[in-house]
Write an enzyme that holds these catalytic residues in place. Structure first.
Site, short mmCIF file in Angstrom:
data_model
loop_
_atom_site.label_atom_id
_atom_site.label_comp_id
_atom_site.label_asym_id
_atom_site.label_seq_id
_atom_site.Cartn_x
_atom_site.Cartn_y
_atom_site.Cartn_z
N ASN A 208 0.83 -1.22 0.00
CA ASN A 208 0.00 0.00 0.00
C ASN A 208 0.85 1.26 0.00
O ASN A 208 0.58 2.20 -0.74
CB ASN A 208 -0.94 0.02 1.21
CG ASN A 208 -2.21 -0.77 0.97
OD1 ASN A 208 -2.67 -0.91 -0.16
ND2 ASN A 208 -2.79 -1.29 2.03
N HIS B 81 -3.20 2.40 -2.61
CA HIS B 81 -4.30 1.52 -2.17
C HIS B 81 -5.01 0.82 -3.31
O HIS B 81 -5.54 -0.27 -3.14
CB HIS B 81 -5.29 2.30 -1.30
CG HIS B 81 -4.73 2.62 0.05
ND1 HIS B 81 -4.75 1.70 1.08
CD2 HIS B 81 -4.11 3.71 0.52
CE1 HIS B 81 -4.17 2.23 2.14
NE2 HIS B 81 -3.78 3.45 1.84
N GLU C 235 -5.63 -7.46 5.61
CA GLU C 235 -5.08 -8.47 4.71
C GLU C 235 -5.12 -9.86 5.35
O GLU C 235 -4.35 -10.73 5.01
CB GLU C 235 -3.65 -8.10 4.31
CG GLU C 235 -2.64 -8.14 5.43
CD GLU C 235 -2.61 -6.89 6.30
OE1 GLU C 235 -1.65 -6.74 7.07
OE2 GLU C 235 -3.54 -6.06 6.26
#
Length: 191
Positions: free
Chosen positions: A61, A66, A96
């Protein structure tokens, strides 16, 4: 009335589904895990839980943004689902972190499924819009319902697989660790 029924079904689906990945959300996953645990104990049928966490996801990220992170999550779900059967259940627990209920699978069978998932995630070819490859790996922890004792709860199963997952992270990531290893046995699967 049929429009109302359709709307109710849609609301239920939205309430039980992770918006980004289309998997079960944490609440729906926990309900499913409770049913699976009960079934396993009542009928003495094996069931296992695999917990999966993407390695260094924050870095993805931070480095690529993102949108690329979202693509990694969506592709990860597709990779995991290719390793599962219809009776298995995948859920996104948050960020995640994902979990799978593997029906009719003892620890060894679930470990094989986890290793297939690990290899498939590692083999994914995710690229940024500029064509830069984004390497992705996952650490996985596996535990099985102990049918005989009947002591397992959905929470204890998640905790056991989570501890195995953290052992996988501590031992170099991109690997599968079985909960009994963490509990003191010497059996291990290294990816």
């Amino acid at each position: 009335a049929s429009r109302l029924v359709r709307m109710q079904k849609q609301f239920r689906r939205l309430a039980e589904t992770d918006a980004l990945t289309g998997t079960a959300n944490r609440r729906a996953f926990m309900q499913f895990l409770e049913l699976a645990t009960d079934r396993s104990r009542r009928h003495q049928i094996p069931a296992s839980v695999i917990m999966l966490d993407l390695d260094h996801f924050k870095q993805v990220n931070d480095t690529h943004g993102h949108a690329v992170g979202d693509r990694v999550l969506i592709d990860t779900v597709a990779a995991i689902q290719k390793c599962l059967r219809d009776c298995d259940m995948l859920g996104r627990l948050g960020g995640e972190e994902f979990a799978v209920v593997v029906h009719d699978a003892d620890l060894d069978a679930a470990a094989e499924t986890a290793e297939r998932i690990r290899a498939r995630v590692e083999a994914m070819l995710v690229k940024t819009d500029d064509g830069v490859p984004v390497p992705v790996t996952a650490s996985l922890g596996v535990t099985a319902v102990r049918c005989a004792e009947g002591l397992d709860t959905p929470e204890s199963l998640l905790q056991d697989s989570d501890e195995a997952l953290y052992a996988a992270k501590a031992n170099g990531r991109n690997r599968v660790v079985l909960s009994e290893v963490v509990a003191g046995s010497n059996r291990n699967i290294v990816g």
